[in-house]
Design an enzyme around this catalytic site. Structure first.
Site, PDB file in Angstrom:
ATOM      1  N   LYS A   1      32.354  30.691  31.168  1.00  0.00           N
ATOM      2  CA  LYS A   1      33.194  31.601  30.393  1.00  0.00           C
ATOM      3  C   LYS A   1      34.669  31.264  30.556  1.00  0.00           C
ATOM      4  CE  LYS A   1      34.735  36.383  30.071  1.00  0.00           C
ATOM      5  NZ  LYS A   1      36.151  35.966  30.223  1.00  0.00           N
TER       6      LYS A   1
ATOM      7  N   LEU B   1      31.683  39.706  32.939  1.00  0.00           N
ATOM      8  CA  LEU B   1      32.996  39.399  33.509  1.00  0.00           C
ATOM      9  C   LEU B   1      34.068  39.985  32.603  1.00  0.00           C
ATOM     10  CD1 LEU B   1      32.592  35.624  34.526  1.00  0.00           C
ATOM     11  CD2 LEU B   1      32.535  37.609  36.045  1.00  0.00           C
ATOM     12  N   ASP B   2      35.218  40.332  33.193  1.00  0.00           N
ATOM     13  CA  ASP B   2      36.344  40.823  32.413  1.00  0.00           C
ATOM     14  C   ASP B   2      36.897  39.715  31.513  1.00  0.00           C
ATOM     15  OD1 ASP B   2      36.133  43.214  33.786  1.00  0.00           O
ATOM     16  OD2 ASP B   2      37.658  42.665  35.262  1.00  0.00           O
ATOM     17  N   ALA B   3      37.660  40.112  30.509  1.00  0.00           N
ATOM     18  CA  ALA B   3      38.217  39.148  29.562  1.00  0.00           C
ATOM     19  C   ALA B   3      39.070  38.089  30.258  1.00  0.00           C
ATOM     20  CB  ALA B   3      39.037  39.875  28.503  1.00  0.00           C
TER      21      ALA B   3
ATOM     22  N   HIS C   1      35.234  46.406  38.066  1.00  0.00           N
ATOM     23  CA  HIS C   1      36.418  45.700  38.562  1.00  0.00           C
ATOM     24  C   HIS C   1      36.410  45.590  40.092  1.00  0.00           C
ATOM     25  CE1 HIS C   1      38.990  46.722  34.738  1.00  0.00           C
ATOM     26  NE2 HIS C   1      38.038  45.831  34.509  1.00  0.00           N
TER      27      HIS C   1
END
Length: 231
Positions: A66, A100-102, A183
């Site tokens: 990613k 996963l976060d951006a 998070h």
């Protein structure tokens, strides 16, 4: 597997369309009309729709590197979905096992096998995930013991589970956690007065991000990698 899900896996039908055909008596299992959507069938089961045998499509498993500025979702929002990178049929029928976060990069696992992904995402399974972390301040040696003992996150009633921290440089470390709170890595470092400025996931369970992959690239998982999740 539920019969309605089996039908959807073998056709382009939606779950509601499959249930409608079941109700109409158009589906047979081993020659017997079955109307119950929850009836349990297996890949080798003889299921026919309009007297045509359905061929079961085997589950699919991929790893993807990613990049930043994309999201682990089946729907495009502020950022595009990572599923756009997958050059496979019906990519948006797949889901991401462990999001996963951006702004976070690294390993994500993508599949259409819900039970398999549950082994990764369920808090009860304690699947380890290793991250490479860059911080805004030097990481004190005391953080190793603090993370091993568990830290108190804001708005959480319990300490985090024991985590393994390996300091690589004053502001870089590897952190292995066995849960996936919202998070979590960023909040753990915030709890000790530090801020995460770079986050990259390297490993989930026994599956490591392939060193040959560049951001945005992907490959199918090997049989050994797939089996490791259920080991």
């Amino acid at each position: 597997m539920r019969l309605d899900k089996f039908i959807c896996r073998c056709t382009e039908l939606t779950r509601s369309e499959a249930k409608k055909l079941l109700k109409q008596g158009e589906v047979r299992v081993s020659g017997e009309v079955i109307k119950d959507p929850g009836f349990q069938v297996y890949p080798e089961s003889e299921v026919t729709l309009f007297d045509n045998r359905l061929s079961f499509e085997q589950a699919r498993y991929y790893m993807l590197y990613k990049p930043q500025d994309c999201i682990c979702s089946n729907i495009d929002e502020l950022y595009p979905s990572v599923l756009h990178f997958l050059d496979v049929d019906r990519a948006f029928d797949l889901h991401i096992a462990g999001r996963l976060d951006a702004d976070t990069t690294g390993l994500i696992l993508i599949t259409d096998d819900g039970q398999w992904s549950h082994q990764i995402t369920s808090p009860k399974k304690s699947c380890d995930k290793r991250y490479r972390v860059q911080t805004s301040k030097d990481i004190p040696e005391s953080a190793i013991q603090a993370f091993a003992a568990g830290v108190q996150l804001q708005n959480e009633s319990k300490l985090t589970r024991p985590a393994t921290l390996q300091i690589l440089a004053p502001r870089e470390a590897l952190l292995t956690i066995s849960e996936g709170k919202y998070h979590q890595v960023k909040r753990m470092f915030a709890a000790i007065g530090n801020r995460v400025v770079g986050l990259h996931r390297e490993q989930i369970g026994d599956i490591e991000l392939d060193a040959e992959l560049e951001p945005g690239q992907w490959r199918p998982l090997t049989g050994a990698e797939i089996a490791s999740v259920n080991a």
